[in-house]
Design an enzyme around this catalytic site. Structure first.
Site, PDB file in Angstrom:
ATOM      1  N   CYS A 125       0.870  -1.147  -0.019  1.00 50.02           N
ATOM      2  CA  CYS A 125      -0.142   0.113   0.038  1.00 50.02           C
ATOM      3  C   CYS A 125       0.851   1.356  -0.063  1.00 50.02           C
ATOM      4  O   CYS A 125       2.084   1.260  -0.351  1.00 50.02           O
ATOM      5  CB  CYS A 125      -0.855  -0.053   1.173  1.00 50.02           C
ATOM      6  N   ASP A 194      -3.989   1.217   9.662  1.00 50.35           N
ATOM      7  CA  ASP A 194      -5.112   2.193   9.815  1.00 50.35           C
ATOM      8  C   ASP A 194      -5.707   2.004  11.469  1.00 50.35           C
ATOM      9  O   ASP A 194      -6.280   2.951  11.867  1.00 50.35           O
ATOM     10  CB  ASP A 194      -6.314   1.569   8.953  1.00 50.35           C
TER      11      ASP A 194
HETATM   12  C1  RUB Z   1      -4.172   3.023   3.288  1.00 48.53           C
HETATM   13  C2  RUB Z   1      -3.436   2.058   4.071  1.00 48.53           C
HETATM   14  C3  RUB Z   1      -2.203   2.446   4.991  1.00 48.53           C
HETATM   15  C4  RUB Z   1      -2.392   3.109   6.115  1.00 48.53           C
HETATM   16  C5  RUB Z   1      -1.380   3.794   6.930  1.00 48.53           C
HETATM   17  O1  RUB Z   1      -5.378   2.707   2.794  1.00 48.53           O
HETATM   18  O2  RUB Z   1      -3.946   0.836   4.580  1.00 48.53           O
HETATM   19  O3  RUB Z   1      -1.399   1.529   4.945  1.00 48.53           O
HETATM   20  O4  RUB Z   1      -3.689   3.992   5.949  1.00 48.53           O
HETATM   21  O5  RUB Z   1      -0.807   5.019   6.014  1.00 48.53           O
HETATM   22  P1  RUB Z   1      -6.373   3.444   1.818  1.00 48.53           P
HETATM   23  P2  RUB Z   1      -0.234   6.206   6.829  1.00 48.53           P
HETATM   24  O6  RUB Z   1      -5.401   3.674   0.874  1.00 48.53           O
HETATM   25  O7  RUB Z   1      -7.632   2.758   1.528  1.00 48.53           O
HETATM   26  O8  RUB Z   1      -6.776   4.774   2.649  1.00 48.53           O
HETATM   27  O9  RUB Z   1       0.931   5.482   7.231  1.00 48.53           O
HETATM   28  O10 RUB Z   1      -0.133   7.276   5.594  1.00 48.53           O
HETATM   29  O11 RUB Z   1      -1.254   6.901   7.640  1.00 48.53           O
END
Ligand code: RUB
Length: 309
Positions: A125, A194
């Protein structure tokens, strides 16, 4: 951006990633408070609560969103003038955003310590917290190589490989299902979160649990980079974190799906990685084993069971 626009952008994922979602929501609340015309503090608070509810209803899984909104709304506990209430919201919102940005920097510093010269990393991701650690290790002059997944169905891997490429980091772009094929070439898995439950289970982009499972089988360590506001207080009461299931059309075009009446497309956006597949969680307060998640919720975030009931 006005409140409804921010809410729509979070819902349609123009604004995405748990940390960015939290900061955008807090900025939107501050902006709404700045322009809100209310006759008395109670009306001000009620209108702010409606705005807060609109924002928290956009995406159900990233606990950073309700945590951030709640931390701003707590500023409204008691006030005798609208102006004082407004100032309190603005101050709290600015503090949250500053804390969040600082947390990302601290996580990058702490996380980079766990990356050695010559390491091959795998990320899934697009997580600013996880990427922050990888970029910091590279900035420190460590020679690293990264495997980045495609991330079906929304393709967040493309954002990740652009960032890695711009930094000049040698990167391999692979489809999600190729993780097990390559896992023996990988020294360390680095992902974001998340939400983190009281038992140390990590909720992150769909596919993370499979990756952690493959890593566990290959004895490859899994490190999660997450700000403390991603820890989910209500899991102390045994509440489960809701997993968002998104529009099937993200997976299969509607015109194709229409011709397949016996096929139901399922599109969960996140999954749960059990704590036993997670080696370390890097927060801005330090790196902890997942078993200490309760300590973060109780001692650092200050939640008590009585408050949550
Ligand atoms: C984003 C996702 C990221 C976490 C952490 O999912 O799973 O790994 O949100 O991200 P989506 P961060 O694209 O569906 O929002 O470290 O940037 O908070």
């Amino acid at each position: 951006m006005v409140l409804s626009e921010t809410a729509a952008s979070i819902k349609n994922m123009e604004i995405r990633g748990a940390g960015r979602i939290a900061r955008a929501a807090v900025d939107a609340l501050a902006d709404y408070a700045r322009n809100l015309d209310a006759s008395d503090p109670d009306t001000f608070k009620q209108e702010m609560q409606k705005a807060a509810d609109l924002l928290t209803g956009t995406r159900p899984t990233a606990v950073s969103l309700p945590n951030a909104v709640r931390s701003v709304m707590r500023a409204l506990d008691s006030f005798d003038s609208v102006e004082a209430a407004r100032d309190a919201v603005l101050l709290r919102a600015a503090e949250f955003v500053e804390h969040s940005e600082h947390a990302i920097e601290r996580i990058a510093e702490i996380g980079a310590r766990h990356i050695s010269d010559g390491d091959v990393l795998l990320t899934h991701c697009n997580s600013e917290a996880a990427l922050g650690c990888i970029l910091e290790a590279h900035r420190q002059g460590k020679e690293i190589e990264v495997y980045a997944t495609e991330v079906r169905p929304r393709g967040q891997g493309l954002i990740t490989i652009r960032t890695l490429n711009d930094a000049g980091i040698r990167t391999n772009y692979i489809v999600d299902s190729a993780v097990r094929y390559f896992i023996n070439d990988v020294d360390l898995v680095f992902v974001g979160a998340d939400a983190i439950a009281v038992n140390g289970a990590v909720v992150n982009k769909i596919g993370t649990a499979q990756i952690a499972h493959a890593a566990n089988e290959a004895r490859t360590n899994v490190i999660v980079a997450a700000e403390t506001y991603k820890f989910a207080p209500r899991t102390i009461l045994g509440e489960l974190i809701e997993i968002e299931e998104r529009d099937p059309a993200e997976v299969l075009p509607r015109e194709v799906a229409e011709k397949l009446p016996f096929v139901r497309v399922r599109n969960p956006a996140f999954d749960v990685t059990p704590a036993e597949y997670v080696d370390l969680i890097v927060t801005e307060q330090g790196a902890i084993p997942p078993g200490l998640a309760f300590t973060v919720i109780r001692d650092y975030l200050g939640w008590r069971i009585e408050e949550l009931r």
